[in-house]
Write an enzyme that holds these catalytic residues in place. Sequence first.
Site, PDB file in Angstrom:
ATOM      1  N   ASP A 123      -4.977  12.364 -11.945  1.00  0.00           N
ATOM      2  CA  ASP A 123      -3.604  12.187 -11.597  1.00  0.00           C
ATOM      3  C   ASP A 123      -2.677  13.140 -12.016  1.00  0.00           C
ATOM      4  O   ASP A 123      -2.951  13.740 -13.112  1.00  0.00           O
ATOM      5  CB  ASP A 123      -3.258  10.939 -12.253  1.00  0.00           C
ATOM      6  N   THR A 142      -0.668   2.341   4.186  1.00  0.00           N
ATOM      7  CA  THR A 142       0.377   1.363   3.998  1.00  0.00           C
ATOM      8  C   THR A 142       0.577   0.650   5.465  1.00  0.00           C
ATOM      9  O   THR A 142       0.390   1.321   6.531  1.00  0.00           O
ATOM     10  CB  THR A 142       1.651   1.790   3.502  1.00  0.00           C
ATOM     11  N   ASP A 143       0.976  -0.693   5.394  1.00  0.00           N
ATOM     12  CA  ASP A 143       1.489  -1.423   6.577  1.00  0.00           C
ATOM     13  C   ASP A 143       2.755  -0.525   7.342  1.00  0.00           C
ATOM     14  O   ASP A 143       3.183  -0.799   8.526  1.00  0.00           O
ATOM     15  CB  ASP A 143       1.825  -2.742   6.481  1.00  0.00           C
ATOM     16  N   GLU A 144       3.510   0.273   6.377  1.00  0.00           N
ATOM     17  CA  GLU A 144       4.824   0.961   6.910  1.00  0.00           C
ATOM     18  C   GLU A 144       4.391   1.880   7.789  1.00  0.00           C
ATOM     19  O   GLU A 144       5.172   2.326   8.707  1.00  0.00           O
ATOM     20  CB  GLU A 144       5.246   1.355   5.871  1.00  0.00           C
ATOM     21  N   TYR A 170       8.589   8.632   4.251  1.00  0.00           N
ATOM     22  CA  TYR A 170       7.436   8.386   3.418  1.00  0.00           C
ATOM     23  C   TYR A 170       6.249   7.796   4.517  1.00  0.00           C
ATOM     24  O   TYR A 170       5.099   8.133   4.436  1.00  0.00           O
ATOM     25  CB  TYR A 170       7.893   6.967   2.504  1.00  0.00           C
ATOM     26  N   LYS A 201       2.362   8.976   5.368  1.00  0.00           N
ATOM     27  CA  LYS A 201       1.272   8.096   5.395  1.00  0.00           C
ATOM     28  C   LYS A 201       0.631   8.118   6.671  1.00  0.00           C
ATOM     29  O   LYS A 201      -0.708   8.329   6.553  1.00  0.00           O
ATOM     30  CB  LYS A 201       1.679   7.020   4.819  1.00  0.00           C
ATOM     31  N   ASN A 251       3.620  -4.910   0.973  1.00  0.00           N
ATOM     32  CA  ASN A 251       4.267  -4.488  -0.130  1.00  0.00           C
ATOM     33  C   ASN A 251       3.487  -5.080  -1.478  1.00  0.00           C
ATOM     34  O   ASN A 251       3.240  -6.480  -1.398  1.00  0.00           O
ATOM     35  CB  ASN A 251       5.499  -4.951  -0.221  1.00  0.00           C
TER      36      ASN A 251
HETATM   37  P1  NAD Z   1       2.961   5.021  -7.524  1.00  0.00           P
HETATM   38  O1  NAD Z   1       4.028   5.829  -7.274  1.00  0.00           O
HETATM   39  O2  NAD Z   1       3.181   3.951  -8.611  1.00  0.00           O
HETATM   40  O3  NAD Z   1       1.842   6.132  -8.166  1.00  0.00           O
HETATM   41  C1  NAD Z   1       1.338   7.200  -7.535  1.00  0.00           C
HETATM   42  C2  NAD Z   1       0.439   7.936  -8.575  1.00  0.00           C
HETATM   43  O4  NAD Z   1      -0.105   9.058  -7.747  1.00  0.00           O
HETATM   44  C3  NAD Z   1       1.132   8.442  -9.687  1.00  0.00           C
HETATM   45  O5  NAD Z   1       0.354   7.841 -10.908  1.00  0.00           O
HETATM   46  C4  NAD Z   1       1.446   9.792  -9.543  1.00  0.00           C
HETATM   47  O6  NAD Z   1       1.436  10.692 -10.928  1.00  0.00           O
HETATM   48  C5  NAD Z   1       0.104  10.179  -8.795  1.00  0.00           C
HETATM   49  N1  NAD Z   1       0.322  11.401  -8.127  1.00  0.00           N
HETATM   50  C6  NAD Z   1       1.406  11.673  -7.150  1.00  0.00           C
HETATM   51  N2  NAD Z   1       1.250  12.887  -6.478  1.00  0.00           N
HETATM   52  C7  NAD Z   1      -0.062  13.277  -6.971  1.00  0.00           C
HETATM   53  C8  NAD Z   1      -0.576  14.536  -6.681  1.00  0.00           C
HETATM   54  N3  NAD Z   1      -0.391  15.622  -5.886  1.00  0.00           N
HETATM   55  N4  NAD Z   1      -1.924  14.724  -7.253  1.00  0.00           N
HETATM   56  C9  NAD Z   1      -2.374  13.757  -8.044  1.00  0.00           C
HETATM   57  N5  NAD Z   1      -1.735  12.649  -8.412  1.00  0.00           N
HETATM   58  C10 NAD Z   1      -0.537  12.349  -8.056  1.00  0.00           C
HETATM   59  O7  NAD Z   1       2.444   4.541  -6.115  1.00  0.00           O
HETATM   60  P2  NAD Z   1       1.848   2.957  -5.969  1.00  0.00           P
HETATM   61  O8  NAD Z   1       2.786   2.037  -5.761  1.00  0.00           O
HETATM   62  O9  NAD Z   1       0.501   2.596  -7.032  1.00  0.00           O
HETATM   63  O10 NAD Z   1       1.158   3.313  -4.477  1.00  0.00           O
HETATM   64  C11 NAD Z   1      -0.284   3.894  -4.634  1.00  0.00           C
HETATM   65  C12 NAD Z   1      -0.833   3.856  -3.187  1.00  0.00           C
HETATM   66  O11 NAD Z   1      -0.828   2.738  -2.428  1.00  0.00           O
HETATM   67  C13 NAD Z   1      -0.056   5.060  -2.339  1.00  0.00           C
HETATM   68  O12 NAD Z   1      -0.800   5.667  -1.676  1.00  0.00           O
HETATM   69  C14 NAD Z   1       0.920   4.180  -1.462  1.00  0.00           C
HETATM   70  O13 NAD Z   1       1.113   4.713  -0.106  1.00  0.00           O
HETATM   71  C15 NAD Z   1      -0.234   2.920  -1.159  1.00  0.00           C
HETATM   72  N6  NAD Z   1       0.612   1.522  -0.966  1.00  0.00           N
HETATM   73  C16 NAD Z   1       1.576   1.358  -1.916  1.00  0.00           C
HETATM   74  C17 NAD Z   1       2.115  -0.080  -1.697  1.00  0.00           C
HETATM   75  C18 NAD Z   1       3.157  -0.516  -2.772  1.00  0.00           C
HETATM   76  O14 NAD Z   1       3.784  -1.740  -2.333  1.00  0.00           O
HETATM   77  N7  NAD Z   1       3.276  -0.117  -3.791  1.00  0.00           N
HETATM   78  C19 NAD Z   1       1.609  -0.701  -0.826  1.00  0.00           C
HETATM   79  C20 NAD Z   1       0.814  -0.301   0.291  1.00  0.00           C
HETATM   80  C21 NAD Z   1       0.363   0.740  -0.065  1.00  0.00           C
HETATM   81  P1  TYD Z   2      10.818  -1.378  -1.815  1.00  0.00           P
HETATM   82  O1  TYD Z   2      10.543  -1.824  -3.011  1.00  0.00           O
HETATM   83  O2  TYD Z   2      11.600   0.056  -1.970  1.00  0.00           O
HETATM   84  O3  TYD Z   2       9.750  -1.281  -0.665  1.00  0.00           O
HETATM   85  P2  TYD Z   2       9.582  -0.674   0.900  1.00  0.00           P
HETATM   86  O4  TYD Z   2      11.081   0.085   1.181  1.00  0.00           O
HETATM   87  O5  TYD Z   2       8.549   0.383   0.635  1.00  0.00           O
HETATM   88  O6  TYD Z   2       9.272  -1.869   1.618  1.00  0.00           O
HETATM   89  O7  TYD Z   2      12.160  -2.064  -0.850  1.00  0.00           O
HETATM   90  C1  TYD Z   2      11.599  -3.384  -0.612  1.00  0.00           C
HETATM   91  C2  TYD Z   2      12.833  -4.003   0.190  1.00  0.00           C
HETATM   92  O8  TYD Z   2      13.792  -4.201  -0.915  1.00  0.00           O
HETATM   93  C3  TYD Z   2      13.399  -3.181   1.257  1.00  0.00           C
HETATM   94  O9  TYD Z   2      13.784  -3.866   2.216  1.00  0.00           O
HETATM   95  C4  TYD Z   2      14.476  -2.475   0.538  1.00  0.00           C
HETATM   96  C5  TYD Z   2      14.939  -3.335  -0.350  1.00  0.00           C
HETATM   97  N1  TYD Z   2      15.565  -2.917  -1.521  1.00  0.00           N
HETATM   98  C6  TYD Z   2      16.980  -3.250  -1.960  1.00  0.00           C
HETATM   99  O10 TYD Z   2      17.739  -4.078  -1.220  1.00  0.00           O
HETATM  100  N2  TYD Z   2      17.664  -2.956  -3.145  1.00  0.00           N
HETATM  101  C7  TYD Z   2      16.946  -1.997  -3.802  1.00  0.00           C
HETATM  102  O11 TYD Z   2      17.307  -1.420  -4.937  1.00  0.00           O
HETATM  103  C8  TYD Z   2      15.712  -1.507  -3.500  1.00  0.00           C
HETATM  104  C9  TYD Z   2      14.890  -0.654  -4.403  1.00  0.00           C
HETATM  105  C10 TYD Z   2      15.112  -2.203  -2.345  1.00  0.00           C
END
Ligand code: NAD
Ligand code: TYD
Length: 345
Positions: free
Chosen positions: A39, A131-133, A158, A162, A187
């Site tokens: 990380d 991600t589903d995005e 973003y 991905k 999400n």
């Molecule tokens: P996060 O931002 O909380 O964590 C990302 C981690 O990656 C951090 O610890 C950061 O230090 C590390 N990182 C960033 N750049 C790096 C690099 N160049 N080399 C090594 N480490 C690095 O993200 P998250 O929410 O835990 O998401 C993790 C994964 O899951 C991502 O690939 C994201 O696209 C995917 N994902 C997230 C969600 C969600 O809702 N959070 C949903 C679907 C998929």
């Molecule tokens: P987010 O948690 O950023 O996830 P993603 O955009 O990847 O789905 O946002 C979730 C939803 O919430 C999205 O529709 C944007 C909205 N949102 C707000 O309305 N206010 C906020 O401050 C944030 C961060 C997100």
Amino acid sequence: MSDSGHRTILVSGGAGFIGSAFVMQMLATNTNLRIINVDALTYAGNLENLQAIENDPRHVFIHAEIQNTELMHSLCEQYAVEGIINIAAESHVDRSIQNANPFIETNIQGTVSLLTVARDMKLKKFVQVSTDEVYGSLDQHSTELFTESTPLAPNSPYSSSKASADMFVRAFHHTHGVPAVITRCSNNYGPRQFPEKLIPLMILNAMESKSLPVYGDGLNVRDWIHVNDHCDAIHRAYEYGIPGEVYNIGSENECNNLHIVRTILSILGKSEDLIQFVKDRPGHDKRYAIDASKAKKELGWKPRITFELGLRETIEWYQDHPEWCEHVLSGEYRDYYSQQYHRER
Ligand code: NAD
Ligand code: TYD
């Protein structure tokens, strides 16, 4: 099997929200496993997330960037790594709108770097956590769901990064035979999520009786899943996923943002007057919703945590960890946070 008698996998991004939950869950449920956790400790990565396993010899933390192909290669050699699970990413849509470059570097170049290592070392498995995005946006009023054959149509920098990474995973499987699978999850919510994302941001603001910035009309829909259910699916994709396949992961829990925010306020006993409608996110996707039937059928996976219980426990976690909240909200992030907060209509 390595000399130590353990199976060893390399997990990237294991100090972030999903990565730390994954590493802890894997070590708790697999006694014979060693994890090399790579990380870069960006603003979103935090070693406090891994406190529960800091003395576990099966956890080896390496502070490095996944783009450093040479180092990734030598780590895989040194620790006899059998496979890679790529969780590291720049993960926040709003940040990608401000500056796409870190998303290209980590999400695209970083993924290609790890794929190159998997190819050269003929690793047994590669899981790309996507991600589903990448599928773009669904109509708010339809009942349509994303399936694995929905065309990719990413709308934000973003999700474009991905989707691009997913294309490289496909190409390295097709051209070089890398045994790679892709998971595309909806999400996530749960403990240790950085408070730039909707649920933790709203919990922390509500706890401090600050206003809750809802983008646009608040009617955008997301399909929420508990992080531990997602981690279970990633584990199964690693063990049972068929190389070349994609698996959608979701919990059939569609909810609009306003409903989430009202539920958080109600659980915390705070007034809805804290809700503040602010300028919409540019290009804001309307609705995400996942059909996870393939993962259920082929990976034997199912979600176990209800949103009602999971959200309550998540709120309790933030209430019980004020030092964590104080730490992550210090420094660089505080500026970003106030910038977002003042983005009023
Ligand atoms: P996060 O931002 O909380 O964590 C990302 C981690 O990656 C951090 O610890 C950061 O230090 C590390 N990182 C960033 N750049 C790096 C690099 N160049 N080399 C090594 N480490 C690095 O993200 P998250 O929410 O835990 O998401 C993790 C994964 O899951 C991502 O690939 C994201 O696209 C995917 N994902 C997230 C969600 C969600 O809702 N959070 C949903 C679907 C998929
Ligand atoms: P987010 O948690 O950023 O996830 P993603 O955009 O990847 O789905 O946002 C979730 C939803 O919430 C999205 O529709 C944007 C909205 N949102 C707000 O309305 N206010 C906020 O401050 C944030 C961060 C997100």
